[in-house]
Design an enzyme around this catalytic site. Structure first.
Site, PDB file in Angstrom:
ATOM      1  N   PHE A 191       1.502 -41.070 -10.790  1.00 13.76           N
ATOM      2  CA  PHE A 191       0.699 -41.865 -11.427  1.00 13.76           C
ATOM      3  C   PHE A 191      -0.638 -40.831 -11.716  1.00 13.76           C
ATOM      4  CE2 PHE A 191       2.308 -45.962 -12.303  1.00 13.76           C
ATOM      5  CZ  PHE A 191       3.471 -45.647 -11.744  1.00 13.76           C
ATOM      6  N   ASN A 192      -1.836 -40.833 -11.287  1.00 11.33           N
ATOM      7  CA  ASN A 192      -2.768 -40.172 -11.367  1.00 11.33           C
ATOM      8  C   ASN A 192      -3.166 -39.291 -10.408  1.00 11.33           C
ATOM      9  OD1 ASN A 192      -2.524 -41.951 -13.892  1.00 11.33           O
ATOM     10  ND2 ASN A 192      -4.318 -40.568 -14.550  1.00 11.33           N
ATOM     11  N   SER A 247       6.486 -38.411 -14.474  1.00 15.45           N
ATOM     12  CA  SER A 247       5.094 -38.925 -14.808  1.00 15.45           C
ATOM     13  C   SER A 247       5.232 -40.317 -15.000  1.00 15.45           C
ATOM     14  CB  SER A 247       4.577 -38.020 -15.554  1.00 15.45           C
ATOM     15  OG  SER A 247       3.138 -38.738 -16.102  1.00 15.45           O
ATOM     16  N   TYR A 262       4.063 -34.802 -24.802  1.00 14.12           N
ATOM     17  CA  TYR A 262       4.315 -34.475 -23.390  1.00 14.12           C
ATOM     18  C   TYR A 262       5.021 -35.571 -22.583  1.00 14.12           C
ATOM     19  CZ  TYR A 262       2.855 -34.496 -18.510  1.00 14.12           C
ATOM     20  OH  TYR A 262       2.951 -34.857 -17.282  1.00 14.12           O
ATOM     21  N   ASP A 310       9.224 -16.219 -16.412  1.00 17.64           N
ATOM     22  CA  ASP A 310       9.081 -17.288 -17.504  1.00 17.64           C
ATOM     23  C   ASP A 310      10.441 -18.036 -17.459  1.00 17.64           C
ATOM     24  OD1 ASP A 310       7.925 -17.920 -20.953  1.00 17.64           O
ATOM     25  OD2 ASP A 310       9.022 -19.119 -19.553  1.00 17.64           O
ATOM     26  N   GLY A 321      -4.162 -42.952 -27.768  1.00 18.26           N
ATOM     27  CA  GLY A 321      -3.056 -42.772 -27.158  1.00 18.26           C
ATOM     28  C   GLY A 321      -3.369 -43.419 -25.693  1.00 18.26           C
ATOM     29  N   THR A 378       3.642 -41.456 -17.453  1.00 17.38           N
ATOM     30  CA  THR A 378       3.718 -41.294 -18.860  1.00 17.38           C
ATOM     31  C   THR A 378       4.806 -41.710 -19.247  1.00 17.38           C
ATOM     32  OG1 THR A 378       2.693 -40.221 -20.642  1.00 17.38           O
ATOM     33  CG2 THR A 378       4.086 -39.037 -19.104  1.00 17.38           C
ATOM     34  N   LYS A 410       9.033 -35.783 -20.636  1.00 14.82           N
ATOM     35  CA  LYS A 410       9.147 -36.366 -19.202  1.00 14.82           C
ATOM     36  C   LYS A 410      10.290 -37.168 -19.502  1.00 14.82           C
ATOM     37  CE  LYS A 410       6.248 -33.872 -16.744  1.00 14.82           C
ATOM     38  NZ  LYS A 410       6.894 -32.903 -15.940  1.00 14.82           N
ATOM     39  N   ARG A 422      -6.169 -46.980 -14.028  1.00 12.15           N
ATOM     40  CA  ARG A 422      -5.216 -46.192 -13.776  1.00 12.15           C
ATOM     41  C   ARG A 422      -4.969 -46.078 -12.232  1.00 12.15           C
ATOM     42  NH1 ARG A 422      -4.813 -46.288 -18.228  1.00 12.15           N
ATOM     43  NH2 ARG A 422      -4.729 -44.531 -19.748  1.00 12.15           N
TER      44      ARG A 422
HETATM   45  C1  WQD Z   1      -7.798 -41.241 -16.981  1.00 15.56           C
HETATM   46  C2  WQD Z   1      -8.672 -42.527 -17.817  1.00 15.56           C
HETATM   47  C3  WQD Z   1      -9.192 -41.973 -19.952  1.00 15.56           C
HETATM   48  C4  WQD Z   1     -11.309 -38.188 -19.390  1.00 15.56           C
HETATM   49  C5  WQD Z   1      -2.705 -37.810 -17.996  1.00 15.56           C
HETATM   50  C6  WQD Z   1      -1.198 -37.814 -18.431  1.00 15.56           C
HETATM   51  C7  WQD Z   1      -0.474 -38.052 -16.994  1.00 15.56           C
HETATM   52  C8  WQD Z   1      -1.024 -36.946 -15.924  1.00 15.56           C
HETATM   53  C9  WQD Z   1      -2.614 -37.233 -15.866  1.00 15.56           C
HETATM   54  C10 WQD Z   1       0.165 -34.789 -15.947  1.00 15.56           C
HETATM   55  C11 WQD Z   1      -8.182 -42.587 -19.046  1.00 15.56           C
HETATM   56  C12 WQD Z   1     -10.560 -41.824 -18.951  1.00 15.56           C
HETATM   57  C13 WQD Z   1     -10.836 -39.194 -19.310  1.00 15.56           C
HETATM   58  C14 WQD Z   1     -12.825 -38.306 -19.675  1.00 15.56           C
HETATM   59  C15 WQD Z   1     -12.659 -40.742 -19.754  1.00 15.56           C
HETATM   60  N1  WQD Z   1      -0.884 -35.691 -16.486  1.00 15.56           N
HETATM   61  N2  WQD Z   1     -11.124 -40.459 -19.247  1.00 15.56           N
HETATM   62  N3  WQD Z   1     -13.373 -39.793 -19.759  1.00 15.56           N
HETATM   63  O1  WQD Z   1      -4.524 -39.810 -19.501  1.00 15.56           O
HETATM   64  O2  WQD Z   1      -4.223 -41.390 -17.402  1.00 15.56           O
HETATM   65  O3  WQD Z   1      -2.908 -39.420 -17.677  1.00 15.56           O
HETATM   66  O4  WQD Z   1      -3.164 -37.115 -17.280  1.00 15.56           O
HETATM   67  O5  WQD Z   1       0.545 -34.848 -15.038  1.00 15.56           O
HETATM   68  O6  WQD Z   1       0.885 -37.837 -16.940  1.00 15.56           O
HETATM   69  O7  WQD Z   1      -0.741 -38.942 -19.009  1.00 15.56           O
HETATM   70  O8  WQD Z   1      -5.403 -39.367 -17.233  1.00 15.56           O
HETATM   71  O9  WQD Z   1      -7.620 -38.462 -16.495  1.00 15.56           O
HETATM   72  O10 WQD Z   1      -6.910 -37.823 -18.784  1.00 15.56           O
HETATM   73  O11 WQD Z   1      -7.394 -40.428 -18.108  1.00 15.56           O
HETATM   74  O12 WQD Z   1     -13.181 -41.648 -19.709  1.00 15.56           O
HETATM   75  O13 WQD Z   1     -13.653 -37.291 -19.965  1.00 15.56           O
HETATM   76  O14 WQD Z   1      -9.939 -41.547 -17.581  1.00 15.56           O
HETATM   77  O15 WQD Z   1      -9.484 -42.369 -21.174  1.00 15.56           O
HETATM   78  O16 WQD Z   1      -8.481 -44.285 -19.078  1.00 15.56           O
HETATM   79  P1  WQD Z   1      -4.211 -40.024 -18.016  1.00 15.56           P
HETATM   80  P2  WQD Z   1      -6.599 -38.881 -17.665  1.00 15.56           P
END
Ligand code: WQD
Length: 352
Positions: free
Chosen positions: A180-181, A126, A151, A59, A299, A128, A155, A233
């Site tokens: 990004f994603n 990220s 979170y 850890d 959010g 974010t 970052k 995204r």
């Molecule tokens: C993407 C889009 C949701 C789930 C976060 C963190 C980022 C990174 C990735 C760590 C959004 C939509 C999602 C669902 C949906 N994390 N969605 N139905 O929130 O852009 O990023 O995760 O590294 O730092 O901020 O990713 O995949 O959660 O959402 O419609 O069941 O998909 O509303 O628009 P996000 P996400």
């Protein structure tokens, strides 16, 4: 300049980066306490590369144990730091858990790097950090807006800690990589994403619904000011993200980075909506996805995608995978997980 320490090496991006590092001639060791990951991921890395990777189940919040790893490996040429909690929703419910874990682990690893004169450090950041950007696409100079979750704050604060540590008194050069994603899986299907509990992220929610693990996928809002009302995204294949780490490290080792701390956006430069990603999935899988439109998720940022010119021009980084590849590899991985339930016992830390 060969041995690289990857923290969070059993995690999603960490494991894919270890594969890329090995394929580019590096020797890799890992520190991962497996609180949110599976040790068996290392077997997948070995299947792909033929190399065994030693993981120290430590850890990083325990300084003495972390220090001992550096004592045992006095030839560490660089550290890539992935280890952190990353569930946005969980961070809202447990902010102090996130500040303690994500920041203490970062501070400890930096203390050890300084103590053992490790010259190079790559930090997993990220998009974010941009919060809800005032304009898109975002460049590395786009001002931060307030983080939309604890979170995201870890970052933003983490980047500042790295920036100031490398600017004052430490003979370390660092790179901040803003993902990004990250989506998809290694084409071999030996490693991929292993969501903890019910998936919060879009792609695993799609593939787990399609395979039947979830009854129905929810599109979280379609009343945004975008072409089809759903959020935009910049989805990017995890292998493209991984290779950028190797390129950033090489640039440091070749002494081509003048700044003590540089930063790069890792996105494709293309924004896609949730509904476009669903259509792409249906096209590559042949599966009609069962989804419903529901309310917005608090959010969520309406739209964000990257200007990735800096990574292309300075790192020589090019994305190899498109959205269909992302969905195809994610789907193949989901089918493999479903076919071989013993492959990875999913971590049952049930995040509500
Ligand atoms: C993407 C889009 C949701 C789930 C976060 C963190 C980022 C990174 C990735 C760590 C959004 C939509 C999602 C669902 C949906 N994390 N969605 N139905 O929130 O852009 O990023 O995760 O590294 O730092 O901020 O990713 O995949 O959660 O959402 O419609 O069941 O998909 O509303 O628009 P996000 P996400």
């Amino acid at each position: 300049m060969k041995k690289i320490l990857v923290t969070g090496g059993c995690g999603y991006i960490g494991s894919h980066t270890i594969v890329d590092l090995i394929e580019n001639g590096f020797e890799v060791i890992s520190i991962d306490n497996n609180s949110r990951s599976q040790p068996s991921v290392l077997d997948g890395i070995t299947k792909i590369t033929g190399k065994e990777v030693k993981n120290y189940k430590v850890d990083l919040c325990h300084y003495e144990e972390t220090f001992a790893v550096f004592q045992e490996n006095d030839d560490i040429a660089g550290v890539i730091h992935f280890a952190a909690y990353k569930a946005v929703g969980e961070s809202v419910e447990e902010p102090l858990l996130y500040f303690d874990n994500n920041l203490m682990s970062l501070i400890n690893i930096l203390r050890c790097i300084k103590e053992f004169n490790v010259p190079h450090f790559v930090f997993s950041s990220s998009c974010t950090v941009y919060g809800n950007p005032a304009s898109i696409p975002v460049t590395e100079n786009t001002p931060f807006q307030p983080a939309v979750s604890p979170y995201g704050s870890t970052k933003q604060i983490g980047e500042e800690i790295v920036l100031q540590t490398t600017a004052y008194g430490a003979d370390i050069k660092a790179v901040l990589l803003r993902y990004f994603n990250p989506v998809g899986a290694h084409p071999s299907c030996n490693i991929g994403e292993l969501p903890v509990g019910k998936p919060k992220n879009l792609i695993p929610a799609i593939t787990q619904t399609a395979i039947g693990k979830l009854p129905q996928m929810q599109v979280l809002g379609n009343d945004y000011k975008t072409k089809d009302g759903s959020c935009i995204r910049d989805y990017i294949h995890v292998c493209d993200i991984a290779h950028a780490h190797t390129l950033a490290l090489k640039r440091l080792q070749e002494n081509k980075q003048e700044k003590t701390c540089d930063v790069f956006n890792l996105g494709t430069g293309t924004g896609l909506t949730v509904l476009e990603m669903i259509k792409t999935f249906e096209k590559v899988s042949g599966v009609t996805l069962n989804y419903a439109i529901t309310n917005r998720r608090p959010g969520d940022v309406e739209a964000i995608y990257a200007n990735n010119d800096k990574a292309k021009n300075i790192l020589g980084w090019q994305c190899k995978y498109n959205a269909e590849d992302m969905m195809h590899t994610a789907w193949e991985w989901e089918k493999k997980l479903s076919a071989d339930k013993n492959l990875f016992t999913t971590v049952n830390t049930d995040l509500n």
